[in-house]
Design a protein around this motif. Structure first.
Motif, short mmCIF file in Angstrom:
data_model
loop_
_atom_site.label_atom_id
_atom_site.label_comp_id
_atom_site.label_asym_id
_atom_site.label_seq_id
_atom_site.Cartn_x
_atom_site.Cartn_y
_atom_site.Cartn_z
N THR A 51 -16.72 -3.98 -49.90
CA THR A 51 -18.10 -3.98 -49.41
C THR A 51 -18.98 -4.85 -50.29
O THR A 51 -19.82 -5.61 -49.81
CB THR A 51 -18.65 -2.54 -49.36
N LEU A 52 -18.78 -4.75 -51.61
CA LEU A 52 -19.53 -5.58 -52.55
C LEU A 52 -19.23 -7.06 -52.35
O LEU A 52 -20.12 -7.90 -52.34
CB LEU A 52 -19.20 -5.18 -53.98
N LEU A 53 -17.95 -7.38 -52.22
CA LEU A 53 -17.54 -8.78 -52.14
C LEU A 53 -18.04 -9.44 -50.86
O LEU A 53 -18.39 -10.63 -50.86
CB LEU A 53 -16.02 -8.88 -52.23
N LYS A 54 -18.05 -8.70 -49.76
CA LYS A 54 -18.45 -9.28 -48.48
C LYS A 54 -19.88 -9.82 -48.53
O LYS A 54 -20.19 -10.84 -47.89
CB LYS A 54 -18.34 -8.24 -47.37
N ALA A 55 -20.75 -9.14 -49.25
CA ALA A 55 -22.17 -9.54 -49.27
C ALA A 55 -22.56 -10.32 -50.52
O ALA A 55 -23.70 -10.77 -50.63
CB ALA A 55 -23.05 -8.28 -49.16
N ALA A 56 -21.63 -10.53 -51.45
CA ALA A 56 -21.97 -11.18 -52.73
C ALA A 56 -22.13 -12.68 -52.55
O ALA A 56 -21.51 -13.31 -51.70
CB ALA A 56 -20.87 -10.90 -53.75
N ARG A 57 -22.96 -13.27 -53.41
CA ARG A 57 -23.08 -14.73 -53.44
C ARG A 57 -21.86 -15.35 -54.10
O ARG A 57 -21.56 -16.53 -53.88
CB ARG A 57 -24.34 -15.13 -54.21
N GLY A 58 -21.16 -14.58 -54.92
CA GLY A 58 -19.97 -15.09 -55.57
C GLY A 58 -19.36 -14.02 -56.45
O GLY A 58 -19.98 -12.99 -56.72
N ALA A 59 -18.14 -14.26 -56.90
CA ALA A 59 -17.44 -13.32 -57.78
C ALA A 59 -16.89 -14.08 -58.98
O ALA A 59 -16.40 -15.20 -58.85
CB ALA A 59 -16.30 -12.62 -57.03
N ILE A 60 -16.98 -13.44 -60.15
CA ILE A 60 -16.44 -13.99 -61.38
C ILE A 60 -15.36 -13.05 -61.87
O ILE A 60 -15.53 -11.82 -61.82
CB ILE A 60 -17.54 -14.11 -62.47
N MET A 61 -14.24 -13.58 -62.30
CA MET A 61 -13.19 -12.73 -62.85
C MET A 61 -12.31 -13.54 -63.78
O MET A 61 -12.36 -14.78 -63.77
CB MET A 61 -12.36 -12.09 -61.73
N VAL A 62 -11.55 -12.84 -64.60
CA VAL A 62 -10.68 -13.55 -65.53
C VAL A 62 -9.53 -14.17 -64.75
O VAL A 62 -9.39 -15.39 -64.70
CB VAL A 62 -10.17 -12.62 -66.64
N ASN A 63 -8.69 -13.37 -64.13
CA ASN A 63 -7.60 -13.91 -63.32
C ASN A 63 -6.98 -12.84 -62.41
O ASN A 63 -5.82 -12.94 -62.03
CB ASN A 63 -6.52 -14.55 -64.19
N SER A 64 -7.73 -11.83 -62.06
CA SER A 64 -7.23 -10.73 -61.25
C SER A 64 -6.78 -11.19 -59.87
O SER A 64 -7.36 -12.12 -59.29
CB SER A 64 -8.31 -9.66 -61.11
N THR A 65 -5.75 -10.53 -59.32
CA THR A 65 -5.35 -10.81 -57.94
C THR A 65 -6.43 -10.39 -56.95
O THR A 65 -6.36 -10.75 -55.77
CB THR A 65 -4.04 -10.08 -57.59
N THR A 66 -7.44 -9.66 -57.42
CA THR A 66 -8.60 -9.36 -56.59
C THR A 66 -9.23 -10.66 -56.09
O THR A 66 -9.86 -10.68 -55.02
CB THR A 66 -9.63 -8.55 -57.39
N GLY A 67 -9.05 -11.73 -56.85
CA GLY A 67 -9.60 -13.01 -56.44
C GLY A 67 -9.10 -13.45 -55.08
O GLY A 67 -9.85 -14.04 -54.29
N LEU A 68 -7.83 -13.17 -54.78
CA LEU A 68 -7.30 -13.53 -53.46
C LEU A 68 -7.99 -12.74 -52.35
O LEU A 68 -8.28 -13.27 -51.28
CB LEU A 68 -5.80 -13.28 -53.43
N HIS A 69 -8.26 -11.46 -52.61
CA HIS A 69 -8.97 -10.65 -51.61
C HIS A 69 -10.39 -11.18 -51.41
O HIS A 69 -10.89 -11.22 -50.29
CB HIS A 69 -9.01 -9.19 -52.06
#
Length: 453
Positions: free
Chosen positions: A305-323
């Protein structure tokens, strides 16, 4: 080389009988398999005539392994978690002796896949990173199936992990020199998780309310999904010894360069053990950089839910990035990730990301996932009988046929290694034996990282 001439050596596997089942499938195809147990947990999941035990020191492991490879005419080495210190040494030795080695892990396309790569993952992955090459390879590959064929309850995975690690904790003496490379004492870690598990439902309810409020922020927000401090990808495929360093890097850049109306949301990992006081760390750094009203911490709730509405996401290298990419959310990677590719993730600096986040190319993403699935992913899992069987059969067929990373996804050299070196990430087993990620944060450890912005 004929299957009858192949000798596969298995090192540590996941906390299940998957490695043994994979070996059985290889033997059914004519190969010989061997196993070296390093701890009591290994022995419990696999002890038969194919297995031996190494009870020496990590410092003497290389000498033992070289002799074992030579005396047993080993042709291939297979291991789980490629940067585990014993496996990092094995990779180095195998490269010197021209012995193929294969690393496997949870699938990049999880939950229904297992990753199987030649040599390693992250900085050591030989999967291509050139966008046009990925597009070209995908033209002759089947679309990725999104249907989950081999589901498993989280209990299966959790039980295996807890059982394996507590065995090693309570019964260390048969392998008392074993270096488990753990960040936390497992007993302390599991005890710390009990209150979090008991409060999970209430925590999720409160977190989802906060997420609803955040999504309604008119000016927009960015998300930083936190990884586990014990995550091997964080510890060995990034320049950060502690996740707090990545948090500070991000908050400092956000404070100096993000539009003043923007907000930044940190999302605690759902399996976090609660030992690291992330909320306190983030509050302290928010005050330090004078953005405490614009930085939020959410523990629980629905990340999608957070990702759908976000302007962008920052992460180290999590596979969450693919989602996040699948949800068309722009992504900036701070470490080394297999999907950190021009056209998928933001390739500019973090300072620029706040103003100019680029949407991922969905056609390139589909091509990337097609190539992943066709070359370094196999369907199945480690934790159910049917899922293990499917993954073991598919992996054994690729190992016997020597088609791991094929067709086309086996670069001569790991293409991400230069980026890792440029970021100051240790890229030799000698350096990585020196445990990373175990440093406990102190006030002085949060010194600014302005020179890296």
């Amino acid at each position: 080389m004929d299957a009858e001439q192949r000798v596969f050596l298995f090192l540590q596997g996941p906390p299940s009988v998957f490695a043994r089942k994979l070996a059985d499938e290889l033997e059914a195809r004519g190969a010989k398999t061997l196993r070296i147990n390093l701890c009591i947990g290994d022995w419990v999941f696999w002890h038969d005539k194919r297995s031996v035990s190494y009870r020496g020191r990590l410092a003497n492991w290389e000498v033992y392994l070289r002799r074992f490879l030579f005396e047993n005419k080993v042709t291939d080495v297979v291991y789980y978690q490629d940067r585990f210190p014993y496996h990092a040494v094995a990779n180095e030795v195998c490269n010197q002796l021209d012995i193929p080695c294969y690393a496997y892990e949870f699938g990049y396309l999880r939950p229904d896949w297992v990753t199987l790569e030649r040599d390693g993952m992250g900085a050591y992955s030989r999967f291509p990173e050139e966008p046009q090459k990925i597009r070209d390879l995908a033209q002759n590959m089947m679309p990725v199936s999104t249907e989950v064929e081999y589901p498993y309850p989280f209990f299966n995975e959790a039980f295996g992990e807890v059982f394996y690690n507590l065995l090693n904790f309570f019964f260390p003496w048969p392998y008392y020199l074993f270096d488990d490379d753990k960040v936390y004492n497992p007993l302390f870690e599991y005890l710390a998780m009990i209150p979090r598990l008991l409060m999970a439902r209430r925590k999720d309810e409160g977190a989802n309310m906060l997420i609803e409020d955040v999504v309604e922020i008119a000016a927009g927000y960015f998300v930083f999904p936190l990884q586990l401090q014990s995550d091997y990808q964080l510890r060995y495929n990034s320049r950060f010894n502690h996740l707090s360093e990545a948090i500070e890097l991000t908050i400092a850049s956000f404070a100096r360069h993000a539009p003043k109306a923007q907000h930044l949301v940190f999302k605690v990992h759902p399996l976090d053990n609660g030992i690291e006081p992330w909320a306190a760390i983030i509050r302290r750094l928010s005050r330090k950089y004078h953005v405490k009203r614009r930085v939020h911490v959410i523990d629980g709730g629905n990340l999608a839910t957070l990702l759908k509405a976000a302007r962008g996401a920052i992460m180290v290298n999590s596979t969450t990035g693919l989602h996040a990419l699948r949800l068309k959310c722009p992504v900036k990677i701070l470490g080394i990730a297999i999907y950190d590719i021009d056209g998928l993730t933001f390739q500019g600096g973090l300072d620029q990301f706040w103003y100019d986040p680029e949407k991922p190319d969905q056609r390139l993403l589909r091509a990337f996932e097609q190539v992943l699935a066709s070359t370094i992913q196999v369907k199945g899992n480690f934790y159910t009988r049917v899922g293990r069987k499917a993954a073991a059969v598919a992996a054994a067929e690729r190992l016997i046929a020597e088609t791991v990373n094929l067709p086309g996804a086996l670069e001569n050299e790991p293409p991400r290694l230069k980026k890792a070196i440029a970021q100051g990430i240790p890229v030799t087993s000698r350096a990585q034996i020196k445990t990373r990620g175990k440093k406990q944060h102190k006030e002085d450890d949060w010194a600014g990282l302005e020179h890296e912005l």
